[in-house]
Design a protein around this motif. Structure first.
Motif, mmCIF file in Angstrom:
data_model
loop_
_atom_site.group_PDB
_atom_site.id
_atom_site.type_symbol
_atom_site.label_atom_id
_atom_site.label_comp_id
_atom_site.label_asym_id
_atom_site.label_seq_id
_atom_site.Cartn_x
_atom_site.Cartn_y
_atom_site.Cartn_z
ATOM 1 N N THR A 284 -3.060 7.333 6.856
ATOM 2 C CA THR A 284 -3.310 8.725 6.499
ATOM 3 C C THR A 284 -3.710 9.540 7.733
ATOM 4 N N ALA A 285 -4.649 8.983 8.509
ATOM 5 C CA ALA A 285 -5.154 9.721 9.680
ATOM 6 C C ALA A 285 -4.039 9.951 10.699
ATOM 7 N N ARG A 286 -3.353 8.877 11.047
ATOM 8 C CA ARG A 286 -2.322 9.020 12.086
ATOM 9 C C ARG A 286 -1.102 9.763 11.550
ATOM 10 N N GLY A 287 -0.821 9.574 10.253
ATOM 11 C CA GLY A 287 0.316 10.275 9.640
ATOM 12 C C GLY A 287 0.126 11.777 9.675
ATOM 13 N N LYS A 288 -1.052 12.229 9.294
ATOM 14 C CA LYS A 288 -1.313 13.680 9.294
ATOM 15 C C LYS A 288 -1.220 14.241 10.714
ATOM 16 N N ASN A 289 -1.813 13.504 11.658
ATOM 17 C CA ASN A 289 -1.747 13.956 13.060
ATOM 18 C C ASN A 289 -0.301 14.033 13.549
ATOM 19 N N ALA A 290 0.463 12.990 13.227
ATOM 20 C CA ALA A 290 1.848 12.937 13.713
ATOM 21 C C ALA A 290 2.678 14.072 13.111
ATOM 22 N N VAL A 291 2.477 14.321 11.837
ATOM 23 C CA VAL A 291 3.219 15.391 11.167
ATOM 24 C C VAL A 291 2.876 16.747 11.792
ATOM 25 N N ARG A 292 1.586 16.977 12.033
ATOM 26 C CA ARG A 292 1.156 18.251 12.637
ATOM 27 C C ARG A 292 1.706 18.391 14.053
ATOM 28 N N GLU A 293 1.559 17.290 14.846
ATOM 29 C CA GLU A 293 2.016 17.346 16.245
ATOM 30 C C GLU A 293 3.525 17.582 16.345
ATOM 31 N N ALA A 294 4.264 17.099 15.346
ATOM 32 C CA ALA A 294 5.722 17.287 15.369
ATOM 33 C C ALA A 294 6.118 18.685 14.885
ATOM 34 N N GLY A 295 5.140 19.484 14.503
ATOM 35 C CA GLY A 295 5.411 20.868 14.126
ATOM 36 C C GLY A 295 5.722 21.082 12.656
ATOM 37 N N PHE A 296 5.500 20.064 11.825
ATOM 38 C CA PHE A 296 5.733 20.228 10.388
ATOM 39 C C PHE A 296 4.458 20.735 9.729
ATOM 40 N N LYS A 297 4.669 21.473 8.633
ATOM 41 C CA LYS A 297 3.516 22.090 7.977
ATOM 42 C C LYS A 297 3.143 21.309 6.722
ATOM 43 N N CYS B 43 0.862 -1.185 0.000
ATOM 44 C CA CYS B 43 0.000 0.000 0.000
ATOM 45 C C CYS B 43 0.901 1.239 0.000
ATOM 46 N N VAL B 44 0.518 2.215 -0.757
ATOM 47 C CA VAL B 44 1.301 3.453 -0.825
ATOM 48 C C VAL B 44 0.409 4.612 -0.378
ATOM 49 N N VAL B 45 0.894 5.352 0.606
ATOM 50 C CA VAL B 45 0.127 6.501 1.107
ATOM 51 C C VAL B 45 0.955 7.766 0.866
ATOM 52 N N ASP B 46 0.314 8.778 0.303
ATOM 53 C CA ASP B 46 1.015 10.023 -0.037
ATOM 54 C C ASP B 46 0.838 11.075 1.048
ATOM 55 N N PHE B 47 1.921 11.782 1.303
ATOM 56 C CA PHE B 47 1.877 12.947 2.198
ATOM 57 C C PHE B 47 2.573 14.107 1.488
ATOM 58 N N TYR B 48 2.020 15.289 1.642
ATOM 59 C CA TYR B 48 2.590 16.461 0.973
ATOM 60 C C TYR B 48 2.915 17.514 2.031
ATOM 61 N N LEU B 49 4.181 17.889 2.103
ATOM 62 C CA LEU B 49 4.595 18.850 3.128
ATOM 63 C C LEU B 49 5.159 20.120 2.495
ATOM 64 N N ALA B 50 4.987 21.210 3.207
ATOM 65 C CA ALA B 50 5.593 22.478 2.771
ATOM 66 C C ALA B 50 7.111 22.290 2.732
ATOM 67 N N PRO B 51 7.812 22.961 1.791
ATOM 68 C CA PRO B 51 9.211 22.609 1.498
ATOM 69 C C PRO B 51 10.216 22.783 2.632
ATOM 70 N N GLU B 52 10.009 23.769 3.527
ATOM 71 C CA GLU B 52 11.038 24.054 4.526
ATOM 72 C C GLU B 52 10.914 23.138 5.740
ATOM 73 N N HIS B 53 11.639 22.036 5.740
ATOM 74 C CA HIS B 53 11.633 21.159 6.918
ATOM 75 C C HIS B 53 12.794 20.160 6.826
ATOM 76 N N ASP B 54 12.995 19.431 7.936
ATOM 77 C CA ASP B 54 14.051 18.411 7.989
ATOM 78 C C ASP B 54 13.487 17.119 7.391
ATOM 79 N N ILE B 55 13.958 16.770 6.212
ATOM 80 C CA ILE B 55 13.405 15.620 5.500
ATOM 81 C C ILE B 55 13.640 14.317 6.269
ATOM 82 N N HIS B 56 14.815 14.162 6.860
ATOM 83 C CA HIS B 56 15.103 12.906 7.577
ATOM 84 C C HIS B 56 14.159 12.725 8.768
ATOM 85 N N ALA B 57 13.889 13.831 9.452
ATOM 86 C CA ALA B 57 12.992 13.739 10.613
ATOM 87 C C ALA B 57 11.601 13.279 10.177
#
Lengths: 328, 271
Positions: free
Chosen positions: B244-257, B176-190
């Motif tokens: 998707t649900a937990r990924g979006k939450n985790a990304v937001r909670e970690a402070g990524f946009k 299964c492949v799930v897509d996430f799209y983030l604003a460019p300015e962030h630490d990719i490895h994190a």
């Protein structure tokens, strides 16, 4: 003349399951088929629930002696700094034996960090082991939760253990947590040991007076796990035993709950919410109540745990569904 | 005269022969009917490889029973010699060539499908844009059920010329492949490690299979593809929903946009 001690500590890679007699294999297959077609054992009267036996205590001194025999030289070596691992299947009593051994050796027994520290990537706030003072860490399953935030502490701890930051010590790790660690972080953990699978002779040593054939069948059913064997033996000795039975309407959520309980060796309802946020509250409550009514899980110290007598049934169910299992 | 010669191909059919043929057909039909009901029911109570193995028996049983019944019945009505076989095959060939070409092509492709295994019951396939789980491999067509619970019948004929995409190919592993799209300015490895943890902590994830994150840079941000496998292919949609649900939450909670497309890119993005 001293009686022979049948407790034995073996390297983890050399652990062998007891061989299952053909009759046991056939009986297991038949039971599984019966479950599929919906033939269940007759319902027991709920009033008998209180009669269910509790996990029987056994004399742990011979088990401690086996630990001493295996780890004694290493423990006595002042230059040894490595960490050793003792992998403990659920309910096997290995953790308690290691605790007794630690007391006998006067090694320290650090407590797990409070739940709120599990998301920290620093060990500074934890009253953990000190270098130069040998220690035994028990119940590693209490050092993490399977969510995105609360695996951080365990990760940091594992790295520190691997580096030898805490000096000499023994880590007692639940087999389900160990399986997850090995798989999830592809850790090659050296110096890992476990108690050998129970034998008919060991059953006799702990007070189970069963015929050899009967003992072999029992051990095949419980995969050589002494604690589970003793609990099931005690159940079999009852006139009207209340046997655990998987609910007919088991679904993915049931399996997730049971797998999580085994992975963490018990979880509170709050922890279950954190680990399985996808299960709606109403569903979770129904599942827990249903599993408890079927004697599959039981509350203990504000946590839900898989009942010891239900463990073989639950493990088989998870295996049939393709879950990642422990090695025992 | 020709008619007499043609009739010589056939044996004299007595009432006993008719009864025997009827019995063979009845028993064969009963076996196929039972296998098509019992085995799917049994498979529904199993998981992973065991389920797929049981499902794979269904078309095999049908072909074996069909061949067995044919071998039993043909000698009862036809004198089995070379001359007769040529006469019968010619007649059948003409009939197929003119009237039933497509139908027979599908039947033959169906038999071929049992051995070549481009799809089996339990597989997730895509043919001509229709994606779903193979529920039944029939004589003429394969029956799939889409995630929207629509049944699609696809003639086996597609085997000869069309492309058939099989997501799990007879096994329990389906990526299964799930897509996430983030604003460019962030630490990719994190973010990469965080998304790996999102998969690792999903109860649906098959831990025996690898988890990976592929990153690509876009004009509007960073595109992450989280790749992992559910325990059972049937869980793929619940699995991707959970990720998707937990990924979006985790990304937001970690402070990524999360990325939000500018109006001109949003317009370009519309097909």
């Amino acid at each position: 003349m001293a009686t022979e001690n049948h407790w034995q500590v073996v390297p983890f890679d050399e652990f062998e399951l007891p061989s299952a007699p053909a009759r046991t294999i056939m009986q297991k297959g038949l039971d599984k088929f019966k479950r599929i077609v919906g033939i269940t054992k007759s319902e027991q009267n709920d009033s008998q629930q209180d009669d269910a036996p509790h996990y029987r205590e056994f004399d742990r001194a011979p088990a401690v002696a086996a630990l001493e025999s295996s780890f004694g030289d290493w423990a006595d070596d002042d230059n040894a700094t490595s960490v050793r691992w003792l992998i403990s299947p659920p309910y096997s009593g290995a953790g308690q034996c290691a605790r007794d051994w630690a007391k006998q050796r006067q090694w320290t027994l650090p407590e797990p960090p409070p739940a709120e520290n599990l998301s920290q990537d620093s060990l500074a706030a934890w009253q953990g082991p000190k270098k130069g003072q040998p220690w035994v860490l028990t119940t590693l399953s209490a050092y993490w939760l399977r969510d995105t935030q609360r695996m951080t502490f365990l990760r940091t701890l594992l790295a520190a253990l691997m580096r030898g930051d805490f000096g000499k010590g023994l880590v007692v790790c639940d087999s389900w947590t160990f399986a997850f660690i090995q798989r999830a972080w592809t850790f090659e953990i050296p110096h890992s040991y476990c108690f050998a699978a129970a034998t008919p002779e060991l059953l006799q040593q702990v007070g189970i007076e069963a015929r050899t054939k009967q003992a072999r069948e029992l051990l095949a059913e419980t995969r050589g796990n002494l604690g589970v064997t003793m609990a099931i033996w005690a159940l079999q000795q009852q006139e009207n035993p209340t046997r655990p039975e998987l609910p007919r309407d088991c679904n993915d959520f049931t399996a997730f709950i049971l797998h999580s309980l085994l992975l963490h060796h018990g979880l509170s309802e709050q922890q279950l919410i954190s680990v399985l946020p996808l299960i709606p509250a109403a569903q979770r409550n129904v599942q827990l109540a249903n599993l408890a009514a079927h004697h599959i899980i039981e509350p203990k110290n504000n946590q839900w745990r898989v009942a010891v007598t239900a463990y073989p049934l639950v493990r088989d169910m998870l295996a049939g569904r393709g879950f990642w299992l422990d090695q025992f | 005269m020709d008619k007499d010669k043609f009739m010589d191909v056939f044996k004299q059919v007595t009432s006993d022969v008719i009864i025997e043929i009827a019995l063979v057909i009845a028993v064969a039909t009963a076996i196929v009917w039972l296998s098509q009901r019992i085995l799917p029911w049994l498979a529904d109570n199993l998981f992973g490889k065991r389920r797929l193995l049981v499902l794979a028996f269904i078309p095999t049983i049908r072909v074996v029973v069909f061949v067995f019944a044919l071998v039993w019945i043909v000698p009862l009505v036809i004198e089995p010699n070379v001359q007769n076989m040529i006469a019968i095959l010619s007649a059948v060939g003409i009939a197929i060539g003119f009237a039933m070409k497509d139908y027979v092509s599908s039947l033959l492709a169906g038999i071929n499908a049992v051995y070549e295994l481009p799809y089996r019951p339990g597989d997730w396939i895509e043919v001509d844009g229709a994606y779903g789980e193979v529920k039944h491999v029939g004589m003429r067509a394969v029956e799939i059920v889409t995630p929207d619970d629509t049944v699609v019948f696809i003639p086996h004929q597609k085997l000869w010329t069309g492309l058939i995409y099989n997501a799990n190919n007879g096994g329990p592993s389906l990526m299964c492949v799930v897509d996430f799209y983030l604003a460019p300015e962030h630490d990719i490895h994190a973010v990469k490690h965080l998304l790996e943890d999102v998969a690792l902590t999903s109860p649906y994830v098959q831990l025996a299979k690898p988890i990976s994150v592929v990153v690509s840079e876009k004009p509007w941000g960073t595109h992450y593809k989280l790749k992992s496998y559910p325990i059972d292919p049937r869980q793929q949609f619940q699995f991707t929903t959970d990720l998707t649900a937990r990924g979006k939450n985790a990304v937001r909670e970690a402070g990524f946009k999360l990325a939000s497309l500018s109006p001109e890119h949003a317009v370009l993005g519309v097909p």
